[in-house]
Every structure is written in structure tokens, then in C-alpha cells.
Design a protein around this motif. Structure first.
Motif, short mmCIF file in Angstrom:
data_model
loop_
_atom_site.label_atom_id
_atom_site.label_comp_id
_atom_site.label_asym_id
_atom_site.label_seq_id
_atom_site.Cartn_x
_atom_site.Cartn_y
_atom_site.Cartn_z
N MET A 111 66.71 138.42 71.70
CA MET A 111 68.17 138.47 71.53
C MET A 111 68.88 137.93 72.76
O MET A 111 68.35 137.98 73.88
CB MET A 111 68.63 139.91 71.26
CG MET A 111 68.11 140.51 69.97
SD MET A 111 68.90 142.08 69.52
CE MET A 111 68.24 143.16 70.80
N VAL A 169 73.26 137.23 74.22
CA VAL A 169 74.66 137.47 73.91
C VAL A 169 75.57 136.98 75.05
O VAL A 169 75.20 137.04 76.22
CB VAL A 169 74.90 138.98 73.64
CG1 VAL A 169 74.65 139.80 74.89
CG2 VAL A 169 76.29 139.25 73.10
N SER A 183 73.68 132.15 74.70
CA SER A 183 73.08 133.26 73.95
C SER A 183 71.82 132.81 73.22
O SER A 183 70.82 133.55 73.17
CB SER A 183 74.10 133.85 72.97
OG SER A 183 74.48 132.91 71.99
N PHE A 225 72.85 128.61 63.00
CA PHE A 225 73.80 129.12 63.99
C PHE A 225 75.21 128.73 63.55
O PHE A 225 75.56 127.56 63.51
CB PHE A 225 73.49 128.52 65.37
CG PHE A 225 73.74 129.47 66.51
CD1 PHE A 225 72.70 130.19 67.08
CD2 PHE A 225 75.03 129.65 67.01
CE1 PHE A 225 72.91 131.06 68.13
CE2 PHE A 225 75.26 130.54 68.06
CZ PHE A 225 74.20 131.24 68.63
N GLY A 262 78.19 135.39 61.34
CA GLY A 262 76.99 135.77 62.08
C GLY A 262 76.01 136.59 61.27
O GLY A 262 74.79 136.36 61.31
N GLY A 293 72.42 133.12 64.61
CA GLY A 293 73.54 133.65 65.39
C GLY A 293 74.83 132.97 65.02
O GLY A 293 74.93 132.27 64.00
N GLY A 305 76.50 135.54 69.78
CA GLY A 305 75.31 136.39 69.75
C GLY A 305 74.19 135.63 69.09
O GLY A 305 74.44 134.75 68.25
N ALA A 306 72.95 135.94 69.45
CA ALA A 306 71.80 135.23 68.89
C ALA A 306 70.61 136.16 68.77
O ALA A 306 70.41 137.04 69.61
CB ALA A 306 71.44 134.03 69.77
N SER A 346 77.29 138.29 64.67
CA SER A 346 76.04 138.17 65.43
C SER A 346 76.06 139.06 66.67
O SER A 346 75.05 139.71 67.00
CB SER A 346 75.80 136.71 65.84
OG SER A 346 76.87 136.22 66.59
#
Length: 422
Positions: free
Chosen positions: A10, A12, A83, A109, A171, A193, A241-242, A354
Motif C-alpha cells: 500500500m 498513500v 502512492s 488507477f 478508487g 488506486g 491511495g494505492a 482508494s
């Protein structure tokens, strides 16, 4: 079709913390990332505050080459690359310069509006007859899929690389789309994300709609008040976010850390029929989305330990809670714990889903529930539906087995995902 999907990385870039550790420390401490912006005051915005990740030049140079930085003027791409790259590395994956792409890895994404500042810059140059000064990156910075294109090139992914866009649902929708691709056996790994630009050209339309708070310009950290009786509208934000989703067998084979499992979910629309409209959710569709997410995940309503809601600090918050009580058939003290990230970050629009998925998974992995900031005065319609103790104001230690995360967006679109402790 029996493949299990887990989260192995993860990243962010949030208004209250850039980088996973900084972000987690912030949500544990109820740290706000909402600030006053003199630029918005100068432009005579009613709401002169917002949430914007703090990115230094030194940090930028860690993610972009000097050539990539030349003419880069898209905050969404910056947030998304930071991210997304962080999530990849957090998953223990390497970035190589091999000539052959990684055929087993893909990217979904999303974004809402990308490269608005670059568009503005380009329009001025074109109108002045200086088209040649646009540079070679103006197209990739302003096309919707610019973020997935940037990440795809940096990471060398050879599976599906694309961008989705569904307003504030983006997301969470991207995560479920990536989940479906792994589940169906089309790939073993997906980076999912979403990101969103910041600034007056993104936030101006919402200010014109008069749905942003205008009484907190001198006290910005108090402005975003989900589930509060004194909520006066959502505070606009930005970021990204991812998450790295991976086939469980692949994750085990390479000894990856597993944050949580994705059980499934649902994406639907209310069709802007009945109570639904361009800006308001059809409540029947929301309830159906929640119920189908549970059915698709083979989970009973009484198994849900916590909910991370959409909850934007508008009059819709109490309606959202009502929809949850109806869909789960749980209320009062029987209702799960519930929280909203937006009290700390504002509503980060296309990036919100996300970022909030990251915050949800952190809670499962860390055995806690973060507090609801600025929710001292719970709305009476909400306290009549659920026990106020289920809305913690500060972080509490709590083992979460299953958490439901929801996102609802303009256009009457909905997404709900279920995460489980691994």
C-alpha cells in the motif's frame, strides 16, 4: 474462479500524511490535514480551506527523473506516482529496466479530472500563438489515463494498464475491477488506486454549488464534521491511495507480507431514478449494493465488525447510516463500529475511495479503529439509529475480522468492498 485475492502493498499521499507510516500515525492521532489557502481568499471563494498533501522538492526528486519533472504540472499525477510507487515497493516488488514487460502485473488507477493546471497553462499558450512552447508532456499530463500511463512506464507492467473514472466512487471501483481481473485468472497482480488534483479549478464548482463550509476559514481543522449535527458541508481535498492486489498463491510463493484479503464486493447505480439524481444517491440502490456485496463475498450481516463509510459531512450522512441499518438489519448497540476518514482529510473526491481503502486495511492489519474527528455532537437522527458508542471519537484497540468499505459518487454510482483479516 476459486482464486483468493490479497493485499500485499500500500501507498498513500494524503493531506494529513504522505507515506504509509506518516499516514497511519496521523489517523491514529486524529491529525487533520485541512489548511487555509490564501489563494482561495484572493479568489473570493466562500470556502477558503482544503486538504492538500505536502510534497517537497526533495521528495519529488525521489520519484521522478529530471526529464520527467521538466514541465510537470499535474498534482494528481504527482500524488498517484508517489502512492503507486510506494505501494509497489511496500509489496516487496522491484522496479527493473528489463526490456521485457512484466506480463503478470497490471494497473487500474483512476481519476476524476486530471491535469487542470496543465490545461490552463496550455490554453494560455495556444491562445497567445505559442503552441510550440507546450512541450512534449502536455498530452500525457492532460489525458485521463495519464496517471496509469506514468505508472505503467515506471513499473514496466505488461498486463492491462488503464484508468477508470466514477466520481467519488473511483478508487473503490478500481480496487474491485482489479480484484475481478485476478479472480478470473487474467493476471496474478494488479496495482489499483486513484488520485485527484487540488486547487481552485477543481474545487471552484463545488464552492459555486454552496455545498462547502464557509464558517471555518479561521479554524480549518474543525471544518470537516462527518456524522455531526453541526456539519456544514464537505471540505474539498486531494491526494492518492494505492494498493497492490495479488493472487494468494503468488503472494505465498514469494513470501510476501499480506495485509488483508479482499472477499469481494459490488458496483451498481441507482440510474438517477426515484430518489436518485446526479448529486444524490438512490437509497434503494445503496441498500442493494451493500446486500449484494455481502452475498458476493458469502458473508452474513452479523459478521461485519466495522464499516468505513462514505460519510462526507453533509445532510446525507444520516441517510447513509439509515441505509446501512436497513441493509444489515442491525441497529442500536448491535450495529458495527463505523468511522469516516474525511474528518481528517476532507473529501478527496476521486482519490477518496482508494485512500479510505488504505485506511480500512491498516485498521484490520493493526487491530484498531481510528477515531471520528469533529464528531463530538453526533447528529440526533444518527444517534436514534445506532449506539453513539459505535462511533468512536478517538482510536480504540479492536480486532477486526471483516470490514465493509463504501463509496458513493456523483452520477448515482455506488461501490462496496469487503476486506477480511488474513
Amino acid at each position: 474462479m476459486n482464486r483468493r485475492v490479497v493485499i500485499t502493498g500500500m501507498g498513500v499521499a494524503a493531506p494529513n500524511g504522505v507515506g504509509l507510516d506518516n499516514f497511519e500515525n496521523a489517523i491514529k492521532q486524529n491529525k487533520s490535514g485541512i489548511r487555509f489557502f490564501p489563494e482561495l481568499e484572493k479568489l473570493k471563494f466562500s470556502c477558503q480551506i482544503g486538504g492538500k498533501p505536502e510534497i517537497t522538492e526533495t521528495l519529488l526528486q525521489q520519484y521522478f527523473t529530471p526529464l520527467q519533472l521538466r514541465g510537470l504540472n499535474s498534482s494528481g499525477i504527482v500524488y498517484g506516482v508517489i502512492s503507486g510507487t510506494d505501494a509497489w515497493k511496500d509489496a516487496g516488488l522491484t522496479i527493473t529496466n528489463d526490456n521485457s514487460p512484466d506480463w503478470g502485473s497490471g494497473i487500474i488507477f483512476g481519476t476524476g479530472i486530471l491535469g487542470v493546471d496543465k490545461f490552463r497553462e496550455a490554453i494560455h499558450l495556444i491562445d497567445e500563438g505559442n503552441t510550440r512552447r507546450l512541450g512534449s508532456t502536455s498530452v500525457v499530463q492532460t489525458m485521463a489515463s495519464g496517471i496509469s500511463a506514468y505508472l505503467g512506464g515506471i513499473l514496466g507492467c505488461g498486463n492491462q494498464v488503464t484508468t477508470n473514472s466514477s466520481a467519488c466512487t473511483t478508487g473503490t471501483e478500481a480496487l474491485l475491477m482489479g480484484y475481478d481481473r485476478i479472480k478470473s485468472g487474467k493476471t496474478k497482480r494488479m496495482l489499483v488506486g486513484s488520485c485527484g488534483d487540488h486547487g481552485p479549478y477543481i474545487w471552484g464548482g463545488f464552492d459555486a454549488m454552496r455545498i462547502l463550509p464557509n464558517k471555518y476559514n479561521n479554524d480549518p481543522e474543525k471544518a470537516s464534521r462527518p456524522m455531526s449535527e453541526s456539519a456544514a458541508g464537505f471540505v474539498p481535498g486531494s491526494g492518492a491511495g494505492a494498493l497492490v492486489l495479488e493472487d494468494l498463491d503468488s503472494a505465498i510463493e514469494r513470501g510476501a507480507r499480506i495485509y488483508a484479503e479482499v472477499l469481494g464486493g459490488e458496483i451498481n447505480s441507482g440510474g438517477q431514478r426515484g430518489e436518485g439524481s446526479m448529486t444524490a444517491a438512490n437509497n434503494e440502490a445503496v441498500e442493494r449494493c451493500i446486500k449484494m456485496a455481502l452475498k458476493n463475498s458469502n458473508i452474513r450481516p452479523d459478521e461485519i465488525d466495522a464499516v468505513n463509510g462514505h460519510l462526507t459531512a453533509t445532510s446525507r450522512d444520516s441517510v447513509e447510516i439509515l441505509n446501512w441499518t436497513k441493509a444489515l438489519k442491525r441497529n442500536g448497540a448491535d450495529f458495527p463500529y463505523i468511522n469516516s476518514l474525511k474528518g481528517m482529510t476532507g473529501h478527496c473526491l476521486s482519490a477518496s475511495g482508494s485512500m479510505e481503502c488504505v485506511s480500512s486495511v491498516l485498521q484490520i492489519y493493526g487491530d484498531y479503529i481510528f477515531g471520528n474527528m469533529n464528531c463530538e455532537d453526533i447528529h440526533p437522527e444518527i444517534s436514534a439509529l445506532i449506539d453513539p458508542d459505535k462511533i468512536p471519537r478517538k482510536k480504540i484497540d479492536k480486532k477486526i475480522n471483516i470490514l465493509a468499505k463504501a463509496s458513493f459518487g456523483f452520477g448515482d454510482v455506488n461501490a462496496v468492498v469487503l476486506f477480511k483479516k488474513y
